[in-house]
Scaffold this active site. Structure first.
Site, mmCIF file in Angstrom:
data_model
loop_
_atom_site.group_PDB
_atom_site.id
_atom_site.type_symbol
_atom_site.label_atom_id
_atom_site.label_comp_id
_atom_site.label_asym_id
_atom_site.label_seq_id
_atom_site.Cartn_x
_atom_site.Cartn_y
_atom_site.Cartn_z
ATOM 1 N N THR A 101 0.869 -1.181 0.000
ATOM 2 C CA THR A 101 0.000 0.000 0.000
ATOM 3 C C THR A 101 0.900 1.223 0.000
ATOM 4 O OG1 THR A 101 -1.655 -1.174 1.304
ATOM 5 C CG2 THR A 101 -1.846 1.214 1.209
ATOM 6 N N LYS A 141 -7.544 1.781 -2.522
ATOM 7 C CA LYS A 141 -7.077 1.280 -1.220
ATOM 8 C C LYS A 141 -6.995 2.410 -0.193
ATOM 9 C CE LYS A 141 -4.954 -1.329 1.810
ATOM 10 N NZ LYS A 141 -5.687 -2.288 2.631
HETATM 11 P P1 NAD Z 1 5.450 -6.119 7.362
HETATM 12 O O1 NAD Z 1 6.231 -4.982 7.927
HETATM 13 O O2 NAD Z 1 5.044 -7.260 8.241
HETATM 14 O O3 NAD Z 1 6.263 -6.774 6.127
HETATM 15 C C1 NAD Z 1 7.008 -6.032 5.197
HETATM 16 C C2 NAD Z 1 8.302 -6.802 4.936
HETATM 17 O O4 NAD Z 1 9.038 -6.140 3.888
HETATM 18 C C3 NAD Z 1 9.247 -6.852 6.148
HETATM 19 O O5 NAD Z 1 9.487 -8.203 6.513
HETATM 20 C C4 NAD Z 1 10.505 -6.133 5.657
HETATM 21 O O6 NAD Z 1 11.707 -6.688 6.177
HETATM 22 C C5 NAD Z 1 10.410 -6.331 4.155
HETATM 23 N N1 NAD Z 1 11.181 -5.379 3.359
HETATM 24 C C6 NAD Z 1 11.245 -4.032 3.441
HETATM 25 N N2 NAD Z 1 12.047 -3.527 2.480
HETATM 26 C C7 NAD Z 1 12.506 -4.588 1.762
HETATM 27 C C8 NAD Z 1 13.360 -4.718 0.617
HETATM 28 N N3 NAD Z 1 13.931 -3.666 0.018
HETATM 29 N N4 NAD Z 1 13.614 -5.977 0.151
HETATM 30 C C9 NAD Z 1 13.056 -7.064 0.743
HETATM 31 N N5 NAD Z 1 12.238 -6.998 1.819
HETATM 32 C C10 NAD Z 1 11.958 -5.781 2.322
HETATM 33 O O7 NAD Z 1 4.187 -5.467 6.652
HETATM 34 P P2 NAD Z 1 2.815 -6.212 6.249
HETATM 35 O O8 NAD Z 1 1.871 -6.135 7.397
HETATM 36 O O9 NAD Z 1 3.131 -7.511 5.598
HETATM 37 O O10 NAD Z 1 2.269 -5.151 5.167
HETATM 38 C C11 NAD Z 1 2.838 -5.054 3.856
HETATM 39 C C12 NAD Z 1 2.012 -4.059 3.058
HETATM 40 O O11 NAD Z 1 0.664 -4.522 2.979
HETATM 41 C C13 NAD Z 1 1.966 -2.662 3.678
HETATM 42 O O12 NAD Z 1 2.010 -1.689 2.669
HETATM 43 C C14 NAD Z 1 0.626 -2.645 4.401
HETATM 44 O O13 NAD Z 1 0.104 -1.335 4.516
HETATM 45 C C15 NAD Z 1 -0.213 -3.531 3.489
HETATM 46 N N6 NAD Z 1 -1.330 -4.257 4.120
HETATM 47 C C16 NAD Z 1 -1.168 -4.870 5.326
HETATM 48 C C17 NAD Z 1 -2.253 -5.545 5.889
HETATM 49 C C18 NAD Z 1 -2.131 -6.243 7.235
HETATM 50 O O14 NAD Z 1 -3.173 -6.641 7.790
HETATM 51 N N7 NAD Z 1 -0.930 -6.430 7.784
HETATM 52 C C19 NAD Z 1 -3.484 -5.589 5.226
HETATM 53 C C20 NAD Z 1 -3.603 -4.987 3.979
HETATM 54 C C21 NAD Z 1 -2.515 -4.307 3.438
#
Ligand code: NAD
Length: 291
Positions: free
Chosen positions: A91, A166
Site C-alpha cells: 500500500t 485502497k
Molecule cells: P510487514 O512490515 O510485516 O512486512 C514487510 C516486509 O518487507 C518486512 O518483513 C521487511 O523486512 C520487508 N522489506 C522491506 N524492504 C525490503 C526490501 N527492500 N527488500 C526485501 N524486503 C523488504 O508489513 P505487512 O503487514 O506484511 O504489510 C505489507 C504491506 O501490505 C503494507 O504496505 C501494508 O500497509 C499492506 N497491508 C497490510 C495488511 C495487514 O493486515 N498487515 C493488510 C492490507 C494491506
C-alpha cells in the site's frame, strides 16, 4: 510459473505460501533474515537472485520509500527481464505506483499496482480483495496468479488507481475502528459486557467490519489481534502511514476529509505513546480508562 516474491512479512509470507501450495515455483526474499526464515517458502540470496528467470515478480513491502528503494535505489527494475509481469501489492502512494509503471513500461515490463484488503487472516485463507491499477491486458495475465491469493479482484482503473481505491478504503477503516472502539469503551464505562454490546451493535445499525471480523476489545473474539495482546495483524504505524497517504492526497485533490484528518491525528498520538508496533485495533487503548 516461476514467481519471485519480495517482502515476506505479515502479509507476504502467507501470500507466497499460497502460491507455492498452488504449485508455483516461488523464490522468496526479505531483508529481514528472521522474516524470511519464518515464511516457509524457498528463499533466494537476494532480490536480484529471486527475479532471475522469474515470469512474475510480486512485492509486498511496507511503504512507498521501501518500494522506491527496491526497484530504483537497488536498481531491481534493471534486473528484471523484459516481458515480465511485476505486481506491487504494497500500500503506497498512487504517484509512486505510476512512476513504477512508467519506468517499467520503458523497460518492457508489465507493471500493476495491486494493493490488498482482508488482513493477515485473508492472506492466510487466500481470500484477499485485490484492487488493481494498470492495463486491463496486464490484469488478465495476472488474474490466475492473483486468484491463488484472493477471492475478489477489482480493476480500479489505470496505473495508480488500485492505490487510490485502497487509500479510500483504509481511511474508512481507520475511522470505523476508532468509532467502534469509542462505542465499546463508552459501553464498558456504563457497565456493559463488551461481548454483549458487540453482538447488539453487530446486529443493529452500528454493525460493521470491525464488529464482524476484527473486534478491538480483548477477549470478545478468538484469534484476532486484540485477543493476542494486539500482536500480529495490521500495525498501527501502517494505518498511520495509510491515513497520511489519504491526507496528502486530500490536500492535492482539494477534498474535505475531516474525520480522516482526526483519525490520522489519533493514530499519530497513539504511535507517539509507543503503541505503533501493535495492531491498529489497539487504538481502543487510547480511548479506554486504564483498569
Ligand atoms: P510487514 O512490515 O510485516 O512486512 C514487510 C516486509 O518487507 C518486512 O518483513 C521487511 O523486512 C520487508 N522489506 C522491506 N524492504 C525490503 C526490501 N527492500 N527488500 C526485501 N524486503 C523488504 O508489513 P505487512 O503487514 O506484511 O504489510 C505489507 C504491506 O501490505 C503494507 O504496505 C501494508 O500497509 C499492506 N497491508 C497490510 C495488511 C495487514 O493486515 N498487515 C493488510 C492490507 C494491506
Amino acid at each position: 510459473m516461476r514467481i519471485a516474491f519480495i517482502g515476506l512479512g505479515h502479509m507476504g509470507a502467507p501470500m507466497a505460501s499460497n502460491l507455492q501450495k498452488a504449485g508455483h515455483e516461488v523464490a522468496g526474499f526479505d531483508l529481514s533474515a528472521d522474516a524470511a526464515r519464518a515464511a516457509g517458502v524457498p528463499l533466494a540470496a537476494s532480490a536480484a537472485d529471486a527475479v532471475a528467470g522469474a515470469e512474475v515478480v510480486i512485492s509486498m513491502l511496507p511503504a512507498s520509500r521501501h518500494v522506491e528503494a527496491l526497484y530504483f535505489g537497488e536498481g531491481l527494475l534493471d534486473r528484471i527481464a523484459a516481458g515480465t509481469l511485476v505486481i506491487d501489492s504494497s500500500t503506497i502512494a498512487s504517484a509512486t505506483s505510476r512512476k513504477l509503471a512508467e519506468a517499467g513500461a520503458a523497460r518492457g515490463l508489465a507493471v500493476l499496482d495491486a494493493p490488498v484488503s482482508g488482513g493477515t487472516a485473508g492472506a492466510a485463507a487466500g481470500t484477499l480483495t485485490f484492487m488493481v491499477g494498470g492495463d486491463a491486458a496486464h490484469l488478465e495475465r495476472a488474474r490466475p496468479v492473483l486468484e491463488k491469493m484472493g477471492a475478489n479482484i477489482f480493476h480500479a482503473g489505470g496505473a495508480g488507481a488500485g492505490q487510490a481505491a485502497k487509500m479510500c478504503n483504509n481511511m474508512l477503516l481507520g475511522i470505523l475502528m476508532i468509532g467502534t472502539s469509542e462505542a465499546l469503551a463508552l459501553g464498558v464505562a456504563n457497565g456493559l459486557d463488551p461481548a454483549v454490546l458487540s453482538e447488539i451493535m453487530r446486529r443493529s445499525s452500528g454493525g460493521n467490519w470491525a464488529l464482524e471480523k476484527y473486534n478491538p476489545f480483548p477477549g470478545v473474539m478468538p484469534n484476532v489481534p486484540a485477543s493476542k495482546g494486539y500482536s500480529g495483524g495490521f500495525g498501527g504505524d501502517l494505518m498511520l502511514k495509510d491515513l497520511g497517504l489519504a491526507m496528502d492526497n486530500a490536500v492535492q485533490a482539494g477534498a474535505a476529509t475531516p474525520l480522516g484528518s482526526l483519525a490520522r491525528s489519533l493514530y499519530a498520538a497513539h504511535s507517539l505513546a509507543g503503541h505503533g508496533a501493535l495492531d491498529f485495533s489497539s487504538i481502543l487503548k487510547a480511548l479506554q480508562r486504564p483498569a
